[in-house]
Structure formats: structure tokens, C-alpha cells
Motif scaffolding. Structure first.
Motif, PDB file in Angstrom:
ATOM      1  N   GLN A 323     -14.541  -5.441   4.521  1.00 12.49           N
ATOM      2  CA  GLN A 323     -14.620  -3.997   4.268  1.00 12.49           C
ATOM      3  C   GLN A 323     -15.584  -3.335   5.247  1.00 12.49           C
ATOM      4  O   GLN A 323     -15.323  -2.246   5.766  1.00 12.49           O
ATOM      5  CB  GLN A 323     -15.068  -3.752   2.828  1.00 12.49           C
ATOM      6  N   LEU A 326     -13.941  -3.196   8.674  1.00 12.29           N
ATOM      7  CA  LEU A 326     -12.941  -2.128   8.798  1.00 12.29           C
ATOM      8  C   LEU A 326     -13.548  -0.812   9.273  1.00 12.29           C
ATOM      9  O   LEU A 326     -12.864   0.018   9.873  1.00 12.29           O
ATOM     10  CB  LEU A 326     -12.259  -1.904   7.438  1.00 12.29           C
ATOM     11  N   LYS A 327     -14.847  -0.635   8.999  1.00 11.70           N
ATOM     12  CA  LYS A 327     -15.511   0.602   9.413  1.00 11.70           C
ATOM     13  C   LYS A 327     -15.811   0.616  10.916  1.00 11.70           C
ATOM     14  O   LYS A 327     -16.109   1.662  11.484  1.00 11.70           O
ATOM     15  CB  LYS A 327     -16.800   0.795   8.615  1.00 11.70           C
ATOM     16  N   CYS A 364      -4.970  -5.091   0.052  1.00 10.50           N
ATOM     17  CA  CYS A 364      -5.757  -3.846   0.133  1.00 10.50           C
ATOM     18  C   CYS A 364      -6.355  -3.657   1.539  1.00 10.50           C
ATOM     19  O   CYS A 364      -6.262  -2.582   2.122  1.00 10.50           O
ATOM     20  CB  CYS A 364      -6.861  -3.910  -0.919  1.00 10.50           C
ATOM     21  N   SER A 367      -3.552  -2.928   4.211  1.00  6.82           N
ATOM     22  CA  SER A 367      -3.026  -1.556   4.160  1.00  6.82           C
ATOM     23  C   SER A 367      -4.031  -0.565   4.730  1.00  6.82           C
ATOM     24  O   SER A 367      -3.655   0.386   5.423  1.00  6.82           O
ATOM     25  CB  SER A 367      -2.653  -1.187   2.725  1.00  6.82           C
ATOM     26  N   LYS A 368      -5.313  -0.816   4.480  1.00  6.84           N
ATOM     27  CA  LYS A 368      -6.352   0.077   5.022  1.00  6.84           C
ATOM     28  C   LYS A 368      -6.352   0.015   6.545  1.00  6.84           C
ATOM     29  O   LYS A 368      -6.443   1.045   7.227  1.00  6.84           O
ATOM     30  CB  LYS A 368      -7.713  -0.359   4.467  1.00  6.84           C
ATOM     31  N   ARG A 369      -6.233  -1.187   7.095  1.00  6.66           N
ATOM     32  CA  ARG A 369      -6.207  -1.320   8.562  1.00  6.66           C
ATOM     33  C   ARG A 369      -4.950  -0.694   9.141  1.00  6.66           C
ATOM     34  O   ARG A 369      -4.983  -0.061  10.195  1.00  6.66           O
ATOM     35  CB  ARG A 369      -6.308  -2.804   8.947  1.00  6.66           C
ATOM     36  N   GLU A 371      -3.364   1.890   8.003  1.00  3.67           N
ATOM     37  CA  GLU A 371      -3.606   3.343   8.030  1.00  3.67           C
ATOM     38  C   GLU A 371      -4.469   3.717   9.228  1.00  3.67           C
ATOM     39  O   GLU A 371      -4.193   4.692   9.935  1.00  3.67           O
ATOM     40  CB  GLU A 371      -4.307   3.785   6.743  1.00  3.67           C
ATOM     41  N   ASP A 372      -5.520   2.935   9.478  1.00  7.15           N
ATOM     42  CA  ASP A 372      -6.428   3.249  10.590  1.00  7.15           C
ATOM     43  C   ASP A 372      -5.724   3.113  11.936  1.00  7.15           C
ATOM     44  O   ASP A 372      -5.981   3.892  12.862  1.00  7.15           O
ATOM     45  CB  ASP A 372      -7.639   2.310  10.575  1.00  7.15           C
TER      46      ASP A 372
END
Length: 974
Positions: A323, A326-327, A364, A367-369, A371-372
Motif C-alpha cells: 500500500q 502504491l503511493k 484490491c 485494481s488500485k495500481r 487505476e493509477d
């Protein structure tokens, strides 16, 4: 009057020397049955009388002990004064620990008994009052860290002593009583009382964790040591075993108190950085294999490691780390562009397969990556749309390695053509580098190399053969030879030489590698007998090369041809230099050499490189011309199968061989390709700077940047090889001592620690055996040890000592450390020369007598002084250089602590010992503190920062009877 009478009775008992049994009988006779001993303050009266005089009165104390053991009182509770004895010897202090444990057992049993009474008889004010009295006294005792430490020693004394008297109280009694109290809590009607009893029980749980009190984790979010260590392993040690890497990482985590999620995050940050900055080609594939194959396996072992972080499991830590990662969108985008794929997505899938991430967390995060990445720069362009991403290729190559190993193992004596097809496929494109990188990252490269050595031996055996089978045999020899040379240059000769041949006979390639193949830092003698085979074979080879337009392959023994080639090249070179041969004739010969079997050309260049090293600049023209002729591919119709693929590998091998000798005269092997390094990480040293300037400049660059990259690591390694261990270590320590800002001094420590991992063992020996003693013994240097650089140096020394000691006996040196000549360890042996007939200076100093000899219950029942170090009571090899250096250092520290002169050097010693305590591994046996003389303990606790029970428990070896006595005495004096 009753109190007065009680004191008189105690005095009378002492004067008449009553036994404890007589005293109990008489005390009951002389006082009315209705009297309560609580009211009479029996414990206080006995303690008051016992403490009159220079030392506690053992007879009166025996009355108190008897009263507790026999429970002559109905509702008596011991005062806290009972543990505030002053003991003058370690034996008395151990007695105090045992007595205190007995008191604790008695009070706990009292609590359990009164809880049971409340269950049987119901609520009762008097029973509750007695329970409260027991609980309060117990809480008062156990809220003291000092008392808990003494009980902790008693617990360990019980475990280590076969003569323990269980009737006086034991830890098993404590545990049984705690269970009874816990079960009886429901019978206590008063909620406040129940809560207090629970808190008191928690105090007992903390006793078994006296040394596990966690320090506050680091507040910053960047950890250069982890980053640089991962960069070092990924760049230089892909073939290293996984377990030592895991242990080293855990040591860094513990020493720097890094929270687990940030620790895992730093590993991933370093991996992505390495991927982004690695040079194209082999280095990029090595980093890809390291990131996608090796590091997930490292994390899998970290998951199984005894885990220190509480409150969450390792999978959750990995999830949190991702997490955080991902930032760092720019880092991930850059990696995706470099690799032409979704790197993080592939990594998440690998971690999920290994059970490092749950399915839900993987979904989770993915999917976040995704989107980025919609907002990231587009990956696919016209140029790279058809290029397969390296991470996908590496992941597919890993199972292929296993299949190839099985294929090579099969019996190919009847039809070797099938095997030739497999080998030819391996040579195409970047297949070989992919397979080797996957094998290296998964620990299969040694097995791979052994199989190809066996394959290289196969063509030795010739029976009647036709031209076709002769071609197959030549190709099997040539391809396996080329592959092995490439493995050596990419991963080091240790991969080939580490395992001896089962048959006992040294294979041809191993012999050739050790005696004939040029490597970085290795000098060959061109006149060595290995380059001088039988004259008849050389003459026939020269004739063959000079007269034949095409080499015949039938019945050729390629191993003999390769060994004869250097002498043949010498004949040709002499003939050319004497005008017997023309340039065209020499070109024809070199074409013949490289036209069929590339191995011949490599053997020729290997000798030419050794020969050129011995020549002056003006004499090098003709041999260097021959090298250039041999490197240039020959394009013709009569070349053997897979020639183009073999020539690419041949040219690469030759380029590595020649890099050093061509650089000496600024000559080039071939025209440079714009924007591309011919060989990554070679020749990084500035041309005109002295090496100490180059070292200082590079370190300052790294310090400003905040982390060490691969290029810097290679430059540091070159400087280490060139300047030697002492020069390298001494100059970098000077860089540390220049730093007067605390934040920057701490950063220097983290960076230096990771740089020192280039050769931890040798650098630690130099740091602790030479550089640090010089600083501590010369008053002219003491000013440089003032804080903050002094404290930072103490931290660095402890980190290096712990790392070296923990990995010291766990295996041989790594490939990168063996490549460099080992330092002469005789210097460390001469510190304390060992003589079989008399004890060394070290042993005499460690066993010097003190005022108070102590008889130990140790094997052999030897009488020993408390000045002994724990290492002498364990089996420690004092002939070992690291052990000697550590023992010497602690003797020096002991003399500084015991001297009358204070200054920055004593402050350094305090910082050194504090760091030792902070970095102590829980449950470890045989750490560096075992080399500390026990006499140091009483001196160290005089320093305010070290006058703590936890410090005493940490710096003494509590597995030894003497260690427990020393600890008990020191804690009693606090």
C-alpha cells in the motif's frame, strides 16, 4: 509492650543461638494465641534486627525464612523492607534472589488461598482485607524493575541448578499459583480488587520478557542500509544463498529497529530502483531475476522467521508495504516504462502464489495500481510493441531451467544430435542470459554449471566417427565451453570451482579456467607450463593452421587442441615479428582458428592477453592486432552450425578478457557504440584523481544522495581492491569522524555499514582490531571521539561486530569476497601469540585474580574469578582472528572503564555498550558480549546511562552460574 517483648525474644534467640526450629517453638509459647503477627510486625522486627551490623545477620534471617516456609502465621504479610538487603558478595546476592522468589511464591499462594476462602465462605471483610494486603505487598514488590530482575535471575538459577530447593519456592510454584489466582478472580466481589490482581499478574508475565522490552521504532521512513544492502546483493551476489541474505536483513531490521511494513517497503524500493538503473543486457536480466524470483523467496523465509513484531502477522505487513509502495507512483511508472509491463501487478501475482498476500488483498492492490496506470505514460510504442517484457520471460525461464537440467542429464551417447538442438535453442537471442539469471536467482546455477562441465568432457571419447558425428562432437565441446566461460565472467569462477568432481579427476575446463583464463584482478604468466604442451602437437597444429584452407574435424581431440593453441599462437607471432609471415598470412591463420570452433580463438586470446601484460607499449601492436583479428566474426559458407550465435558469445568473452590490457594504453578493441558502455561497471575510476580523492568524492556524492547505487558499489569495490582493507576502512572512518551533525552522522553510519558489506569480515577485523584501538589508546585522537561522531562510530562498530560474528561460522566467503586476495590474518594472531605450553597474554589477562574468588557449579568444579569472560566458560576457539580481536577490544574497554581518567573515550565506551544492549538478539547464545570480562559489570553500572537492571541482564551471560551471580550482585548495588 508486645512489640518490645518480640524484639527481646529475637535478641535472646540470637544470643543463645537458637535454631530456626527452636525459635518457632519458643515464639509460639511466649505469645498469646490470640495475637496476630501482622499487628506485631514480625517481619519488620526480624529485618530490623538482621540489618544491624556491617552485613545481614544470617541466623536471624533464617528465622524469617523458616516463618515463611512453615507459615507459622495465620495472616502474616511480609513488608517490602524484606527485599532491601545490602549484600556484600555474589553468593549472598544469589541467596537474595532465591529468597525473593520464595517471598513472591508465598504471597501468590496467599492470594490464591484467600480467593479460595472467598469461594468457600462467601464475602468476608476480613478475608478481603487479607487478600488486599497480599496483593498490595505483591504489587509493591513486582512494580520495581530491580526486583523483577532479581526474580528473573532466580528463575534462571533454578533452571540451571540441580540442587535447587523447591520447598523455598520455585518458578513452577509461581505459575501454578498464577493459574489458581486467575481461576479465583471470579470469586472476588470487589471489582477494583479484581482489576488490581489482574495488573499484578501482568507484572509476572513481564519477568520472562525482561530483555524484550521493545525500543521505540525509528521515526524516519527511509533506511539506507536496507536499500544499499539489497542493491549490493542484486548487483554482485545473485548466486548467493538465500538464508544468509535473510539473516543479514533480519539483523539490520533488529539493529535499526525498523517497523516490519517499512522494512519490506525498503526492500521493494531498492528492487525497483535496481531495475530502473541497471544497464541493458545481462545486468538488467540479473536484476529482473533478483526482483521477481529471489526476493519473493526471501520474503517467504522472512515469513517463517521467528517474528518480533506484535499485533499483526507478516502477510498484513507485506500488504501494508505494498500500500505504501502504491503511493510511489513515479517510481512504479518508471519501472513499468523500463520493463514495458505492469511490474507491480506481476509482483503481486507472484507474492499471492507464494502465500505472502491473501487473494482479497491482491485483488484490491492490483485494481488500485490499474487505476493509477491509466494516468501513467503509455508503455507501448511502435518500437517496443513486439518486445516481450523481461519479467514475463524470467518467470517462464525458471521452470525451463529445471527441464533443461533433466534433458542434459539423459544419456546422449547414441544420438547427441537431439541435445545439440536444445543447446542451439539456448544460444538464440538472449535465451542463455535469461536461463542463467533464472538459475542463479533460484540456486540452480551450480548444478547448471556441473552439467555443462560434464557435457564438455563428453567429446573426449572418440570412436570411429564420420564427418557428421565429428561436427556434432565439435559443436557440443564448443557450445559447452562458451557457456562455461560466459558463466564465469557473469557470475564468477566460484560457481564452477566450488564443488570438487565426484570422480576425483579435475575436468579439462576447470584446469583451463584456473591456469589459463584471464579474470579481473588475476595475473597470468605467459611462460607457465600450462601454455607449453608437447612440441610435436604444437608443430602439427601450426602446420594445420598455416596450410589448410579448412580444418578437418574427424578424430580431433579438442581438449588437446585448446591446450596447444597458445604455443601455436606464440610460434605465429614470432614468425610475424621476424618477417617470416605477412599480415595476410597471419589473417588466414586467425580465420582458421575462429572459423570452426570458437573455443580455439578464446584460448588464443587468453594467452595473448597474458603476453601483452608483460610487454612495453611499443611492443604491443602486433599481438593486439592478432586479438582484433580473432574478435572479428568470420562470415563464410563453411562455418559450422549456430556459428552466428556462437560468435556473439565469443566476442563478448574476449571483450571481457581484453578490457584491462587495452585500457592500459587507451587502446580500443572495437569502435565504441554511442551511449553504451562496452562492459558495464568496468573502468569506473577517474583517470587522474589519486584514489583517496576518488574515495572521498564518491562517498560525499553518496551521502548527499542518501543511498548507494550499483555504480557506486562497483567503484567502492574497485577502490577496496586497489587500496586494501586498512586503507579503505580507515579513510571511510575519517569521513564519519568529520561529521558533526547528529542527523548526518547517523546517515553516514547507515551508508558505511552497507558499504562495509562488500567484505564485512575483513573490514570488521581491521576496524575493531587496528583502527578503533588506535583511537582509544592515543589521547591525541580522543577529541575526534566526542559526540555526535563518537556515538555514531560506536554504533557502526557494534553493527559490524554483530554482523561479522553472527555470519562468521555459517559458511565460506561470498563470491565477491573470494575474488579479492584475502588479507594476511597473521597480524591478528600476533596480537596475542598462542603457545601450547603456557597461557597466552589474553588468557592471563582474562583470568587475573580478584579479591573474591568464586567457586562455580560448572563442569569440573573449577574455582574461577569473576574477571573471567563468558567466552572462557563456553567452547570458543581463541585461535580464530575475529574471536581474538573481540576479546582484545573488550579488554581494552575494561581498562578504560576501570581507569581514573574520563573523557570522550569513556563516553565512547558508554555509547558502545548501550548499542550492544539495544541490538541484543533475544534468546541468542554466544553474542559478542561473551568476550567481556565479568569484572567490567560492576564498573559499567557506575555510568549513569548503564545503571539499569535491564542493562545488567543484557551484558551478563545468564546461562552461566558465574554470570547470574555477577548480575545479582550488580543489580543489588543499583
Amino acid at each position: 509492650m508486645k512489640v518490645v517483648n518480640l524484639k527481646q525474644a529475637i535478641l535472646q534467640a540470637w544470643k543463645e543461638r537458637w535454631s530456626d526450629y527452636q525459635w518457632a517453638i519458643n515464639i509460639k509459647k511466649n505469645f498469646p494465641k490470640g495475637a496476630t503477627w501482622d499487628y506485631l510486625n514480625l517481619a519488620e522486627a526480624l529485618m530490623e534486627q538482621a540489618m544491624i551490623g556491617p552485613s545481614p545477620n544470617p541466623l536471624i534471617l533464617s528465622y524469617l525464612k523458616y516463618a515463611i516456609s512453615s507459615q507459622v502465621r495465620d495472616k502474616a504479610v511480609l513488608s517490602n523492607n524484606g527485599v532491601l538487603m545490602f549484600c556484600t558478595s555474589s553468593e549472598e546476592c544469589i541467596g537474595l534472589c532465591r529468597a525473593l522468589l520464595g517471598v513472591v511464591v508465598w504471597l501468590l499462594q496467599g492470594c490464591a488461598w484467600y480467593c479460595e476462602k472467598l469461594r468457600e465462605l462467601g464475602p468476608s471483610a476480613s478475608t478481603e482485607a487479607s487478600l488486599r494486603a497480599c496483593q498490595e505487598r505483591l504489587h509493591t514488590l513486582m512494580s520495581s524493575t530491580k526486583n523483577r530482575a532479581l526474580v528473573h535471575i532466580a528463575r534462571l538459577e533454578e533452571q540451571g541448578c540441580c540442587c535447587w530447593n523447591a520447598s523455598t519456592g520455585s518458578w513452577s510454584n509461581v505459575e501454578q499459583s498464577m493459574v489458581k489466582v486467575t481461576e479465583g478472580l471470579g470469586n472476588v466481589p470487589n471489582q477494583t480488587m479484581r482489576t488490581k490482581l489482574e495488573e499484578t499478574l501482568c507484572d509476572f508475565l513481564s519477568i520472562t520478557q525482561m530483555l524484550s522490552v521493545p525500543c521505540d521504532p525509528q521515526s524516519h521512513a527511509s533506511f539506507p542500509s536496507v536499500h544499499a544492502f539489497i542493491m549490493l546483493e542484486g548487483t554482485m551476489n545473485l548466486t548467493g544463498e538465500t538464508q544468509p541474505l535473510v539473516e543479514q536483513l533480519m539483523m539490520i531490521k533488529r539493529m535499526q529497529r525498523i517497523p516490519a511494513p517499512l522494512f519490506v517497503l525498503e526492500i521493494w524500493k531498492a528492487c525497483f530502483t535496481g531495475l530502473i538503473e541497471s544497464p541493458e543486457g545481462t545486468e538488467e536480466l540479473k536484476w529482473t531475476a533478483f526482483t521477481f524470483l529471489k526476493i519473493p523467496q526471501v520474503l517467504l523465509r522472512l515469513k517463517k522467521y521467528p517474528y518480533g513484531d506484535k499485533g499483526q502477522d507478516f502477510m498484513e505487513d507485506v500488504n501494508i508495504a505494498f500500500q505504501y509502495l502504491l503511493k510511489l507512483t513515479p517510481l512504479l511508472d518508471k519501472a513499468d516504462q523500463r520493463c514495458n509491463c505492469d511490474c507491480l501487478g506481476m509482483l503481486l501475482q507472484e507474492c499471492n502464489k507464494l502465500g505472502l498476500l491473501s487473494d482479497s488483498n491482491t485483488t484490491c492492490l492490483t485494481s488500485k495500481r490499474t487505476e493509477d496506470r491509466e494516468f501513467a505514460p503509455r508503455l507501448k510504442t511502435a518500437e517496443n510493441a513486439n518486445i516481450q517484457p523481461n519479467p514475463g520471460l524470467i518467470l517462464r525461464a525458471e521452470p525451463t531451467v529445471t527441464n533443461i537440467l533433466k534433458t542434459v542429464d539423459a544419456d546422449h551417447s547414441k544420438s547427441p544430435e537431439g541435445l545439440l538442438g536444445v543447446l542451439g535453442h539456448m544460444l538464440s537471442g538472449k535465451s542463455l542470459d535469461l536461463l542463467l539469471a533464472a538459475a542463479a536467482a533460484t540456486g540452480k546455477l551450480k548444478s547448471f554449471a556441473r552439467k555443462f562441465i560434464k557435457l564438455n568432457e563428453f567429446p573426449k571419447h572418440i570412436s570411429g566417427e564420420g564427418s557428421k558425428s565429428a561436427s556434432v562432437r565439435a559443436l557440443l565441446f564448443d557450445i559447452s565451453f562458451l557457456m562455461l566461460c560466459h558463466v564465469v565472467q557473469t557470475y564468477g569462477s566460484e560457481v564452477i570451482l566450488s564443488d570438487p568432481s565426484p570422480s576425483g579427476e579435475t575436468p579439462f575446463f576447470e584446469t583451463w579456467l584456473q591456469t589459463c583464463m584471464p579474470e579481473e584482478g588475476k595475473t597470468l604468466n605467459p611462460d607457465h607450463p600450462c601454455f607449453r604442451p608437447e612440441p610435436g602437437k604444437v608443430e602439427s597444429l601450426v602446420t594445420l593452421l598455416n596450410n589448410s584452407s579448412e580444418m578437418k574435424l574427424v578424430q580431433v581431440k579438442w581438449h588437446e587442441i585448446c591446450l596447444s593453441t597458445p604455443a601455436a599462437i606464440l610460434e605465429v607471432l614470432n614468425a610475424w615479428e621476424n618477417g617470416v609471415l605477412s599480415v595476410e598470412a597471419v589473417q588466414k591463420i586467425t580465420d582458421n582458428i575462429k572459423g570452426k570452433v570458437c573455443s580455439m580463438a578464446i584460448c588464443a586470446v587468453a594467452w595473448l592477453v597474458a603476453h601483452v601484460r608483460m610487454l612495453g607499449r611499443d611492443e604491443r601492436e602486433k599481438p593486439q592486432t592478432m586479438i582484433r583479428q580473432l574478435v572479428t566474426p568470420l562470415y563464410g559458407e563453411n562455418t559450422l552450425q549456430f556459428y552466428n550465435e556462437r560468435v556473439i558469445i565469443m566476442s563478448s568473452i574476449m571483450e571481457h578478457m581484453c578490457a584491462d590490457v587495452f585500457q592500459q594504453t587507451a587502446a580500443t578493441l572495437r569502435p565504441p557504440v554511442e551511449g553504451q558502455e562496452p562492459i558495464p561497471y568496468r573502468n569506473l575510476l577517474p583517470a587522474k584523481d589519486p584514489i583517496h580523492v576518488a574515495l572521498s568524492k564518491q562517498f560525499q556524492t553518496v551521502l548527499r544522495k542518501g543511498w548507494v547505487d550499483s555504480r557506486a558499489l562497483h567503484l567502492f569495490e574497485s577502490l577496496l581492491n586497489m587500496g586494501g582493507v586498512f586503507w579503505f576502512t580507515n579513510n571511510l572512518v575519517k569521513e564519519l569522524l568529520k561529521e558533526t551533525r547528529q542527523e548526518w552522522a547517523n546517515r553516514v553510519v547507515e551508508l558505511l555499514y552497507s558499504i562495509f558489506c562488500l567484505d564485512t569480515q575483513q573490514i570488521t577485523l581491521t576496524l575493531l582490531g587496528t583502527i578503533l584501538p588506535d583511537l582509544l589508546t592515543d589521547s591525541a585522537h580522543w577529541h575526534s571521539l566526542a559526540d555526535p561522531p563518537g556515538k555514531a562510530l560506536a554504533k557502526l562498530c557494534v553493527w559490524c561486530a554483530l554482523s561479522s560474528y553472527s555470519s562468521h561460522h555459517k559458511g565460506p566467503f561470498s563470491a565477491r569476497q573470494r575474488k579479492r586476495q584475502r588479507e594476511d590474518i597473521e597480524d591478528y594472531n600476533s596480537l596475542f601469540p598462542l603457545d601450547d605450553t603456557q597461557p597466552s597474554k589474553l588468557m592471563r589477562l582474562l583470568s587475573s585474580n580478584e579479591d573474591e574468588p568464586v567457586a562455580l557449579s560448572s563442569p569440573g568444579d573449577r574455582s574461577m574469578s569473576s574477571s573471567l569472560s563468558a567466552s572462557q566458560l563456553h567452547t570458543v576457539n581463541m585461535r580464530d582472528p575475529l574471536n581474538r580481536v573481540l576479546a582484545n577490544l573488550f579488554l581494552l574497554i575494561s581498562s578504560i572503564v576501570g581507569s581514573k581518567m574520563a573523557g570522550p573515550h569513556t563516553q565512547f565506551v558508554q555509547s558502545f555498550m548501550e548499542e550492544c544492549v539495544e541490538c541484543l538478539e533475544q534468546g541468542s547464545r554466544g553474542n559478542i558480549l561473551q568476550f567481556m570480562p565479568f569484572t567490567m559489570v560492576s564498573e559499567l553500572v557506575k555510568l549513569p546511562a548503564l545503571a539499569k537492571p535491564r542493562v545488567v541482564l543484557a551484558i551478563t551471560d545468564l546461562t552461566l552460574p558465574l554470570g547470574r551471580r555477577v548480575a545479582a550482585k550488580a543489580i543489588s548495588a543499583l
